[in-house]
Design an enzyme around this catalytic site. Sequence first.
Site, PDB file in Angstrom:
ATOM      1  N   CYS A  18      24.397  12.030  19.171  1.00 64.17           N
ATOM      2  CA  CYS A  18      25.707  11.708  19.815  1.00 64.17           C
ATOM      3  C   CYS A  18      25.615  11.937  21.391  1.00 64.17           C
ATOM      4  O   CYS A  18      25.072  12.541  21.802  1.00 64.17           O
ATOM      5  CB  CYS A  18      26.724  12.836  19.330  1.00 64.17           C
ATOM      6  N   PRO A  19      25.991  10.883  21.953  1.00 68.17           N
ATOM      7  CA  PRO A  19      26.432   9.617  21.460  1.00 68.17           C
ATOM      8  C   PRO A  19      25.585   8.355  21.480  1.00 68.17           C
ATOM      9  O   PRO A  19      26.064   7.191  21.337  1.00 68.17           O
ATOM     10  CB  PRO A  19      27.613   9.290  22.421  1.00 68.17           C
TER      11      PRO A  19
END
Lengths: 80, 138
Positions: A18-19
Amino acid sequence: MTQDIKIDRVIDARGSFCPGPLMELIKAIKEAKVGEVISVYSSDSGSKRDIPIWVEKAGHELLGVFDRDSYTEFVVRKKR
Amino acid sequence: MAEKLAIVLFSGTVDKLYPVSIIASGAVAMGMEVDIFATFWGLNALRKDMLTTNMKISKEFEEMGQFMMQLMKQKNVPPWYEILKKAKELGKVRVHACAMTFDLMGMKKEDLADFVDDVVAVGEFINIVRDAKITLFI
């Protein structure tokens, strides 16, 4: 369901955290033409929440979310 | 006009530089603009020679530092500044160097990483972010 959708580009973001997968999807959508379908593979658990939220907010279409063995596939159509 | 995220980056430890770049990425992903004011240790961490050599971790988690670094290397997590650069490619992320720190530490613009946009005084920064929707001090 995916059999009858033509996927124009596959982004394999497995192993990215993430991200990462979301950012790769956004980049690919920017490069794509309207109507094209992009499939993203992600093994990051945050994607399951982030990608659908982004797709809706950005005004594209989430054609499907498919759980595979060790990752999730998101199929997105660029709408604008 | 796009909504804005303002971050005051005060810390210079890697464990705090990561959330700055990751949260900035999330913000541009969701269509926001980001303005980062790098001051003191935060600006020191943006020196070109610090980017790759900085291994510092917050004092309270010092004993975890080496383990975390190894784990991240093993799992191919990109360095924090690469995440920030990607966010900049994707949207409007501006990194402002604090003029006071800049002068105090005797910095030159070329000492700082390429992704630093400008050197601004605190009043100017406040003016830039006066309409910010989200404000963080990290």
